[in-house]
Design a protein around this motif. Structure first.
Motif, PDB file in Angstrom:
ATOM      1  N   LEU A  49       0.450  -1.110  -0.225  1.00  0.00           N
ATOM      2  CA  LEU A  49      -0.445  -0.299  -0.299  1.00  0.00           C
ATOM      3  C   LEU A  49       1.020   1.795  -0.233  1.00  0.00           C
ATOM      4  O   LEU A  49       0.744   1.835  -0.906  1.00  0.00           O
ATOM      5  N   GLU A  50       1.487   1.397   0.677  1.00  0.00           N
ATOM      6  CA  GLU A  50       2.426   2.425   0.985  1.00  0.00           C
ATOM      7  C   GLU A  50       3.510   2.959  -0.697  1.00  0.00           C
ATOM      8  O   GLU A  50       3.473   3.851  -1.079  1.00  0.00           O
ATOM      9  N   LEU A  51       3.831   1.812  -1.755  1.00  0.00           N
ATOM     10  CA  LEU A  51       4.544   1.862  -2.344  1.00  0.00           C
ATOM     11  C   LEU A  51       3.283   2.169  -3.371  1.00  0.00           C
ATOM     12  O   LEU A  51       3.480   3.076  -4.333  1.00  0.00           O
ATOM     13  N   ILE A  52       2.094   1.642  -3.491  1.00  0.00           N
ATOM     14  CA  ILE A  52       1.176   1.933  -4.646  1.00  0.00           C
ATOM     15  C   ILE A  52       0.797   3.620  -4.508  1.00  0.00           C
ATOM     16  O   ILE A  52       0.505   4.382  -5.384  1.00  0.00           O
ATOM     17  N   ARG A  53       0.723   4.143  -3.203  1.00  0.00           N
ATOM     18  CA  ARG A  53       0.912   5.457  -2.895  1.00  0.00           C
ATOM     19  C   ARG A  53       2.244   6.231  -3.397  1.00  0.00           C
ATOM     20  O   ARG A  53       1.514   7.717  -3.747  1.00  0.00           O
ATOM     21  N   THR A  54       2.518   5.917  -3.248  1.00  0.00           N
ATOM     22  CA  THR A  54       3.969   7.012  -3.849  1.00  0.00           C
ATOM     23  C   THR A  54       3.504   6.467  -5.137  1.00  0.00           C
ATOM     24  O   THR A  54       4.254   7.874  -6.553  1.00  0.00           O
ATOM     25  N   LEU A  55       3.647   5.508  -5.354  1.00  0.00           N
ATOM     26  CA  LEU A  55       2.965   5.056  -7.524  1.00  0.00           C
ATOM     27  C   LEU A  55       2.468   5.519  -7.658  1.00  0.00           C
ATOM     28  O   LEU A  55       2.421   7.122  -9.035  1.00  0.00           O
ATOM     29  N   ARG A  56       1.232   5.862  -7.151  1.00  0.00           N
ATOM     30  CA  ARG A  56       0.158   7.273  -7.619  1.00  0.00           C
ATOM     31  C   ARG A  56       0.412   8.560  -7.486  1.00  0.00           C
ATOM     32  O   ARG A  56       0.173   9.139  -8.098  1.00  0.00           O
ATOM     33  N   GLU A  57       1.222   9.008  -6.469  1.00  0.00           N
ATOM     34  CA  GLU A  57       2.011  10.672  -6.327  1.00  0.00           C
ATOM     35  C   GLU A  57       2.403  10.540  -7.408  1.00  0.00           C
ATOM     36  O   GLU A  57       2.525  12.074  -8.016  1.00  0.00           O
ATOM     37  N   HIS A  80      11.069   5.734  -7.690  1.00  0.00           N
ATOM     38  CA  HIS A  80      11.806   5.707  -5.998  1.00  0.00           C
ATOM     39  C   HIS A  80      12.257   7.037  -6.185  1.00  0.00           C
ATOM     40  O   HIS A  80      11.999   7.943  -5.622  1.00  0.00           O
ATOM     41  N   LEU A  81      13.382   7.425  -7.262  1.00  0.00           N
ATOM     42  CA  LEU A  81      13.696   8.796  -7.520  1.00  0.00           C
ATOM     43  C   LEU A  81      12.572   9.915  -7.505  1.00  0.00           C
ATOM     44  O   LEU A  81      12.407  10.929  -7.392  1.00  0.00           O
ATOM     45  N   LYS A  82      11.923   9.457  -8.863  1.00  0.00           N
ATOM     46  CA  LYS A  82      11.315  10.577  -8.874  1.00  0.00           C
ATOM     47  C   LYS A  82       9.418  10.575  -7.625  1.00  0.00           C
ATOM     48  O   LYS A  82       9.723  11.616  -7.644  1.00  0.00           O
ATOM     49  N   ALA A  83       9.835   9.509  -6.830  1.00  0.00           N
ATOM     50  CA  ALA A  83       8.264   9.697  -6.078  1.00  0.00           C
ATOM     51  C   ALA A  83       9.444  10.505  -4.839  1.00  0.00           C
ATOM     52  O   ALA A  83       8.857  11.528  -4.103  1.00  0.00           O
ATOM     53  N   VAL A  84      10.706  10.776  -4.594  1.00  0.00           N
ATOM     54  CA  VAL A  84      10.988  12.123  -3.629  1.00  0.00           C
ATOM     55  C   VAL A  84      11.378  13.208  -4.005  1.00  0.00           C
ATOM     56  O   VAL A  84      10.889  13.803  -3.164  1.00  0.00           O
ATOM     57  N   GLU A  85      11.212  13.267  -6.209  1.00  0.00           N
ATOM     58  CA  GLU A  85      10.993  14.683  -6.333  1.00  0.00           C
ATOM     59  C   GLU A  85       9.765  14.948  -5.418  1.00  0.00           C
ATOM     60  O   GLU A  85       9.239  16.583  -5.862  1.00  0.00           O
ATOM     61  N   THR A  86       8.975  14.443  -6.010  1.00  0.00           N
ATOM     62  CA  THR A  86       7.309  14.143  -5.455  1.00  0.00           C
ATOM     63  C   THR A  86       7.343  15.189  -4.278  1.00  0.00           C
ATOM     64  O   THR A  86       6.419  15.789  -4.082  1.00  0.00           O
ATOM     65  N   GLN A  87       7.706  14.673  -3.516  1.00  0.00           N
ATOM     66  CA  GLN A  87       7.722  14.827  -1.769  1.00  0.00           C
ATOM     67  C   GLN A  87       8.803  16.578  -1.851  1.00  0.00           C
ATOM     68  O   GLN A  87       7.686  16.583  -1.268  1.00  0.00           O
ATOM     69  N   ALA A 124      -0.785  14.512  -4.742  1.00  0.00           N
ATOM     70  CA  ALA A 124      -1.340  14.825  -6.073  1.00  0.00           C
ATOM     71  C   ALA A 124      -2.072  13.250  -6.634  1.00  0.00           C
ATOM     72  O   ALA A 124      -2.773  12.694  -6.860  1.00  0.00           O
ATOM     73  N   ALA A 125      -1.799  12.131  -5.679  1.00  0.00           N
ATOM     74  CA  ALA A 125      -2.484  10.818  -5.688  1.00  0.00           C
ATOM     75  C   ALA A 125      -3.574  10.816  -5.029  1.00  0.00           C
ATOM     76  O   ALA A 125      -4.444  10.473  -5.693  1.00  0.00           O
ATOM     77  N   GLU A 126      -4.316  11.686  -3.902  1.00  0.00           N
ATOM     78  CA  GLU A 126      -5.119  11.548  -3.464  1.00  0.00           C
ATOM     79  C   GLU A 126      -6.142  11.789  -5.159  1.00  0.00           C
ATOM     80  O   GLU A 126      -7.730  12.086  -5.121  1.00  0.00           O
ATOM     81  N   LEU A 157      -6.893  17.540 -14.615  1.00  0.00           N
ATOM     82  CA  LEU A 157      -6.464  16.966 -13.771  1.00  0.00           C
ATOM     83  C   LEU A 157      -5.075  17.675 -13.893  1.00  0.00           C
ATOM     84  O   LEU A 157      -3.970  17.442 -14.521  1.00  0.00           O
ATOM     85  N   PRO A 158      -4.954  19.030 -13.427  1.00  0.00           N
ATOM     86  CA  PRO A 158      -3.966  20.510 -12.878  1.00  0.00           C
ATOM     87  C   PRO A 158      -2.684  19.611 -12.132  1.00  0.00           C
ATOM     88  O   PRO A 158      -2.738  18.981 -11.139  1.00  0.00           O
ATOM     89  N   GLU A 159      -1.550  20.401 -12.284  1.00  0.00           N
ATOM     90  CA  GLU A 159      -0.442  19.991 -11.579  1.00  0.00           C
ATOM     91  C   GLU A 159      -0.613  21.578 -10.889  1.00  0.00           C
ATOM     92  O   GLU A 159      -0.206  22.647 -11.127  1.00  0.00           O
ATOM     93  N   LEU A 160      -0.639  21.414  -9.221  1.00  0.00           N
ATOM     94  CA  LEU A 160      -0.220  22.193  -8.692  1.00  0.00           C
ATOM     95  C   LEU A 160       1.447  22.876  -8.595  1.00  0.00           C
ATOM     96  O   LEU A 160       2.158  22.219  -8.861  1.00  0.00           O
ATOM     97  N   PRO A 161       1.450  24.154  -8.834  1.00  0.00           N
ATOM     98  CA  PRO A 161       2.315  24.952  -8.877  1.00  0.00           C
ATOM     99  C   PRO A 161       3.229  24.074  -7.745  1.00  0.00           C
ATOM    100  O   PRO A 161       3.366  24.060  -6.616  1.00  0.00           O
ATOM    101  N   GLU A 162       4.580  24.633  -7.740  1.00  0.00           N
ATOM    102  CA  GLU A 162       5.552  24.541  -6.947  1.00  0.00           C
ATOM    103  C   GLU A 162       5.758  24.736  -5.956  1.00  0.00           C
ATOM    104  O   GLU A 162       5.254  24.852  -4.983  1.00  0.00           O
TER     105      GLU A 162
END
Length: 298
Positions: A49-57, A80-87, A124-126, A157-162
């Motif tokens: 589930l944690e992996l799924i949530r990260t991937l959906r993010e 995983h790198l993309k997940a870190v960048e998303t965080q 983003a995942a939610e 699905l817009p992308e929220l700016p940084e």
């Protein structure tokens, strides 16, 4: 260790509805049920589930997540790198809210605290999950409608700016509420059922809609006032193209749910694009002309 779905929800912070959705979609394979039919999960499911949530993010679709067993370690590390960048992006958004809140004099207002709280719940995942549910529920059992919404999904699905502004954050949270609104979903299903149930030539329909848009936009941009003598022949040409009377067209506008237009307005705010859009201008001009011509009902 075994967990009920409720216990798993508390441990992961994900709603029961979300876990059930992932199970039904096949990305969290069902392993066991109690004699009474309740789902049972284990530590492996908790980790997945944690992996799924990260991937959906990071925007990985459900079909790709289902096929994760075939992926190389390099692919996993890349994800995983993309997940870190998303965080990092999520932290930057939180920083923007905190800065905007602290820039004001005095203690934060209740709306500031609500914004901070809501931003933590709607990443983003939610938003991806909400949109998946929205498309499935509004599309329903009408294949053409479901396909049309699927094609519109990315645009919705817009992308929220940084570094979002307060207005963009508020629009993001309102968009999440609107997508989750059961009454809004039912309203869209009900209002579109007849249109999508009919057999029609969609290429011809798109061309017809483009002609209507050109007529109305040309009038609006030329400064033709709705309800003026100059607007009447233009309206009659538009109604002729649509094959509708003034009364029928007014009924369409009366029954239209304004939340549908609000959804696109929120997307425009988040993406910092001009509003109103061309379709909004065109159909706004048509409606205003219908309502302001002599004899029109209010």
């Amino acid at each position: 260790m075994s967990y009920t779905i409720g216990r798993l929800a508390k441990l992961t912070g994900l709603p029961v509805k979300t876990i059930r959705f992932y199970s039904d979609a096949g990305v969290l394979p069902e392993r066991e049920r109690t004699p009474a039919g309740y789902r049972i999960y284990g530590d492996e499911d908790r980790a997945r589930l944690e992996l799924i949530r990260t991937l959906r993010e990071i925007g990985v679709d459900l079909a790709t997540i289902r096929s994760l067993g075939d992926r190389r370690l390099r692919d996993v590390l890349d994800l995983h790198l993309k997940a870190v960048e998303t965080q990092l992006k999520s932290l930057q958004r939180t920083r923007a809210v905190l800065r905007a809140t602290l820039a004001r004099d005095g203690d934060p207002a209740e709306e500031d605290l609500q914004r901070l709280h809501a931003l933590g719940r709607v990443g983003a995942a939610e938003m991806e999950l909400l949109l998946d549910e929205f498309v499935d529920e509004v599309g329903g059992d009408i294949e053409a409608r479901h396909e049309w919404l699927t094609n519109l999904r990315d645009a919705m699905l817009p992308e929220l700016p940084e570094e979002p502004t307060a207005a963009q954050l508020d629009a993001w949270l309102e968009l999440a509420e609107l997508l989750a609104d059961e009454d809004h979903r039912e309203s869209l299903r009900r209002q579109s059922r007849d249109f999508w149930s009919e057999e029609r030539d969609f290429d011809a329909w798109h061309e017809l809609n483009a002609q209507v848009m050109r007529e109305a936009l040309t009038a609006a941009r030329a400064g033709v006032e709705p309800g003026s003598p100059e607007s009447e022949p233009i309206l009659d040409r538009i109604l002729g193209l649509l094959g509708q009377s003034r009364e029928e067209m007014l009924r369409v506008f009366d029954e239209h749910d304004p939340r549908a237009a609000r959804l696109w307005e929120l997307v425009a705010i988040i993406e910092d694009r001009p509003w109103p859009s061309e379709p909004t201008i065109a159909y706004g001009w048509i409606e205003a002309t219908l309502r302001q011509l002599p004899g029109a009902r209010s």
